[in-house]
Design a protein around this motif. Structure first.
Motif, PDB file in Angstrom:
ATOM      1  N   ASP A  82       1.113  -1.008   0.090  1.00 46.72           N
ATOM      2  CA  ASP A  82      -0.305   0.202  -0.034  1.00 46.72           C
ATOM      3  C   ASP A  82       0.689   1.044  -0.008  1.00 46.72           C
ATOM      4  OD1 ASP A  82      -1.174   2.529   0.254  1.00 46.72           O
ATOM      5  OD2 ASP A  82      -2.557   1.671   2.456  1.00 46.72           O
ATOM      6  N   ARG A  83       1.295   2.103  -1.386  1.00 47.56           N
ATOM      7  CA  ARG A  83       1.810   2.979  -1.326  1.00 47.56           C
ATOM      8  C   ARG A  83       1.174   4.555  -0.596  1.00 47.56           C
ATOM      9  NH1 ARG A  83       3.617   0.519  -6.010  1.00 47.56           N
ATOM     10  NH2 ARG A  83       5.713  -0.180  -6.051  1.00 47.56           N
ATOM     11  N   ASN A  84       0.386   4.200  -0.305  1.00 49.57           N
ATOM     12  CA  ASN A  84      -0.003   4.895   1.312  1.00 49.57           C
ATOM     13  C   ASN A  84      -0.107   5.217   2.069  1.00 49.57           C
ATOM     14  OD1 ASN A  84      -1.609   7.771  -0.463  1.00 49.57           O
ATOM     15  ND2 ASN A  84      -3.379   5.912  -0.873  1.00 49.57           N
ATOM     16  N   SER A  85       1.298   4.009   2.751  1.00 49.49           N
ATOM     17  CA  SER A  85       1.469   3.714   4.002  1.00 49.49           C
ATOM     18  C   SER A  85       3.299   4.038   4.245  1.00 49.49           C
ATOM     19  CB  SER A  85       1.395   2.208   4.090  1.00 49.49           C
ATOM     20  OG  SER A  85       1.642   2.051   5.107  1.00 49.49           O
ATOM     21  N   PRO A  86       3.847   4.843   5.287  1.00 49.13           N
ATOM     22  CA  PRO A  86       4.415   4.891   5.349  1.00 49.13           C
ATOM     23  C   PRO A  86       5.413   3.761   6.518  1.00 49.13           C
ATOM     24  CG  PRO A  86       3.201   6.217   7.067  1.00 49.13           C
ATOM     25  CD  PRO A  86       2.077   5.556   6.245  1.00 49.13           C
ATOM     26  N   ALA A  87       4.806   2.716   6.672  1.00 51.90           N
ATOM     27  CA  ALA A  87       5.274   2.160   7.694  1.00 51.90           C
ATOM     28  C   ALA A  87       6.568   1.835   7.386  1.00 51.90           C
ATOM     29  CB  ALA A  87       4.458   0.791   7.674  1.00 51.90           C
ATOM     30  N   GLY A  88       7.227   1.947   8.229  1.00 51.44           N
ATOM     31  CA  GLY A  88       8.821   1.509   7.815  1.00 51.44           C
ATOM     32  C   GLY A  88       9.728   2.191   6.998  1.00 51.44           C
ATOM     33  N   LEU A  89       9.743   3.303   6.361  1.00 48.98           N
ATOM     34  CA  LEU A  89       9.751   4.315   5.663  1.00 48.98           C
ATOM     35  C   LEU A  89      11.283   4.745   5.815  1.00 48.98           C
ATOM     36  CD1 LEU A  89       7.514   5.536   2.957  1.00 48.98           C
ATOM     37  CD2 LEU A  89       9.094   3.101   2.469  1.00 48.98           C
ATOM     38  N   LYS A  90      12.490   5.281   5.405  1.00 49.65           N
ATOM     39  CA  LYS A  90      13.684   6.184   5.859  1.00 49.65           C
ATOM     40  C   LYS A  90      12.839   7.307   5.481  1.00 49.65           C
ATOM     41  CE  LYS A  90      17.588   3.225   5.690  1.00 49.65           C
ATOM     42  NZ  LYS A  90      18.713   2.677   5.103  1.00 49.65           N
ATOM     43  N   GLU A  91      12.273   7.810   4.791  1.00 49.07           N
ATOM     44  CA  GLU A  91      11.510   9.490   4.636  1.00 49.07           C
ATOM     45  C   GLU A  91      10.292   9.036   4.053  1.00 49.07           C
ATOM     46  OE1 GLU A  91      14.355  11.062   1.262  1.00 49.07           O
ATOM     47  OE2 GLU A  91      14.755   8.740   0.427  1.00 49.07           O
ATOM     48  N   PRO A  92       9.677   9.236   4.859  1.00 47.46           N
ATOM     49  CA  PRO A  92       8.023   8.723   5.260  1.00 47.46           C
ATOM     50  C   PRO A  92       7.429   9.477   4.454  1.00 47.46           C
ATOM     51  CG  PRO A  92       8.553   9.832   6.953  1.00 47.46           C
ATOM     52  CD  PRO A  92       9.812   9.692   7.149  1.00 47.46           C
ATOM     53  N   GLN A  93       7.562  10.966   3.670  1.00 46.89           N
ATOM     54  CA  GLN A  93       6.680  11.515   3.065  1.00 46.89           C
ATOM     55  C   GLN A  93       6.731  11.113   1.768  1.00 46.89           C
ATOM     56  OE1 GLN A  93      10.459  12.429   3.244  1.00 46.89           O
ATOM     57  NE2 GLN A  93      10.798  13.387   2.147  1.00 46.89           N
ATOM     58  N   PHE A  94       7.224   9.890   0.962  1.00 46.03           N
ATOM     59  CA  PHE A  94       7.302   9.297  -0.265  1.00 46.03           C
ATOM     60  C   PHE A  94       6.088   7.919   0.052  1.00 46.03           C
ATOM     61  CE2 PHE A  94      11.720  10.862  -1.172  1.00 46.03           C
ATOM     62  CZ  PHE A  94      11.514  11.495  -1.893  1.00 46.03           C
ATOM     63  N   VAL A  95       5.002   8.647   0.245  1.00 43.72           N
ATOM     64  CA  VAL A  95       3.075   8.167  -0.068  1.00 43.72           C
ATOM     65  C   VAL A  95       3.030   8.794  -1.165  1.00 43.72           C
ATOM     66  CG1 VAL A  95       3.112   7.110   2.042  1.00 43.72           C
ATOM     67  CG2 VAL A  95       2.301   9.464   1.846  1.00 43.72           C
ATOM     68  N   GLU A  96       1.742   7.838  -1.926  1.00 42.05           N
ATOM     69  CA  GLU A  96       1.201   8.015  -2.803  1.00 42.05           C
ATOM     70  C   GLU A  96      -0.031   9.535  -2.529  1.00 42.05           C
ATOM     71  OE1 GLU A  96      -2.140   5.528  -5.486  1.00 42.05           O
ATOM     72  OE2 GLU A  96      -0.269   5.041  -5.108  1.00 42.05           O
ATOM     73  N   PHE A  97      -0.957   9.506  -1.420  1.00 42.72           N
ATOM     74  CA  PHE A  97      -0.917  11.127  -1.369  1.00 42.72           C
ATOM     75  C   PHE A  97       0.112  12.496  -1.177  1.00 42.72           C
ATOM     76  CE2 PHE A  97      -0.655   9.387   3.125  1.00 42.72           C
ATOM     77  CZ  PHE A  97      -0.053  10.315   3.977  1.00 42.72           C
TER      78      PHE A  97
END
Length: 311
Positions: A172-187
């Protein structure tokens, strides 16, 4: 003076909750709160010279009800703004792009770019204008690089998809779970290099003319004025352009419904406005900013606090 409001997210549906299921959203009441804001601005003496609508004027829930519902919702929001004699400048947010392709928005009342405004090429919706001597506004298009509102074959869509695939491995690319750069989500979305180059040239001219500049976009660009998720993808690039110049005094954003504020290391104020959509019907979330020689003063209503921003 000028009015400010963000994240109205009107839809003709029953109240609901955010994506986490914890924050109530007042879809129908948001239109009533917008009308109350318009009445308040119209009653000010003198009235604001312009109003900034910082994106997400209608909610993505409209798209789930069909194209006719989205068109009707947009028309109701624009109708609520019509009593204003001052021009309204619209930033595009993710919820506009859930409902419409960019080509449709460019033909709608949400395309507020004046004919004489300085603007980059292509379908970028950034522009700059000066409503008074030595004072300039720059609207940035934070979704120019985005998978929202574009055909899957569009170059900017492909660029955005590659970025998401590199930065966000979640199903789910709207999920920031586990991301080092959590702004990289689809929204969220980002600024192209072409837009940043144009922005840099506008600020060069403003430096030369000793102008004060207010910049705005739907997405915040400073981590201290937002949570880490709701930032523009390449927020650091936009900040670098601003910090290379002396003229910018403030950056205005929406998107984060809780709002936020900071003064950065270069003295630039970053103000993220609280969203109308999560404002209870008995309150509101809008304000008027008064411009002085040495400061801007925000007079907030409801959830938005008063603030003095010195240059």
């Amino acid at each position: 003076s000028f009015g400010v409001i963000a994240d109205i997210q009107y839809a003709d549906v029953e109240d609901g909750y955010d994506f986490c299921g914890s924050r109530r959203r007042y879809y129908r009441h948001s239109l009533r709160l917008l009308r109350a804001a318009v009445e308040a601005w119209a009653a000010e003496r003198p009235p604001p010279a312009l109003v900034l609508q910082l994106g997400d004027a209608i909610d993505g829930a409209n798209a789930r009800s069909g194209a006719a519902a989205a068109e009707a919702a947009l028309e109701r929001v624009l109708e609520a703004l019509r009593p204003l004699r001052a021009p309204v400048h619209h930033v595009w947010g993710n919820h506009e792009l859930y409902n419409f392709r960019r080509e449709r928005l460019a033909r709608s009342g949400l395309n507020s770019r004046p004919e004489a405004a300085a603007a980059p090429g292509g379908d970028c919706q950034a522009y700059a204008f000066s409503p008074a001597p030595r004072f300039r506004f720059v609207l940035l298009d934070a979704y120019e690089v985005s998978v929202l509102g574009r055909e899957a074959t569009a170059p900017r869509y492909c660029q955005a998809l590659r970025l998401l695939q590199q930065k966000n491995p979640n199903a789910d690319r709207n999920s920031p779970a586990g991301l080092k750069e959590p702004q990289f989500v689809e929204f969220n979305g980002g600024f192209s290099q072409d837009q940043l180059d144009w922005f840099n040239e506008v600020l060069k001219i403003s430096d030369e003319n000793q102008e004060k500049v207010v910049v705005m976009g739907h997405l915040p660009i400073h981590p201290d004025s937002s949570d880490r998720v709701c930032l523009a993808w390449n927020y650091e690039d936009a900040l670098s352009v601003i910090h290379a110049h002396q003229c910018v005094v403030c950056y205005l954003a929406g998107h984060l419904h809780d709002g936020g504020y900071c003064v950065d290391s270069h003295g630039v104020h970053h103000l993220t406005l609280e969203g109308v959509i999560e404002t209870p019907p008995e309150s509101n979330a809008f304000g008027t900013i008064y411009v002085y020689d040495d400061k801007m003063v925000l007079k907030g209503r409801g959830r938005i606090s008063d603030r003095v921003m010195y240059y």
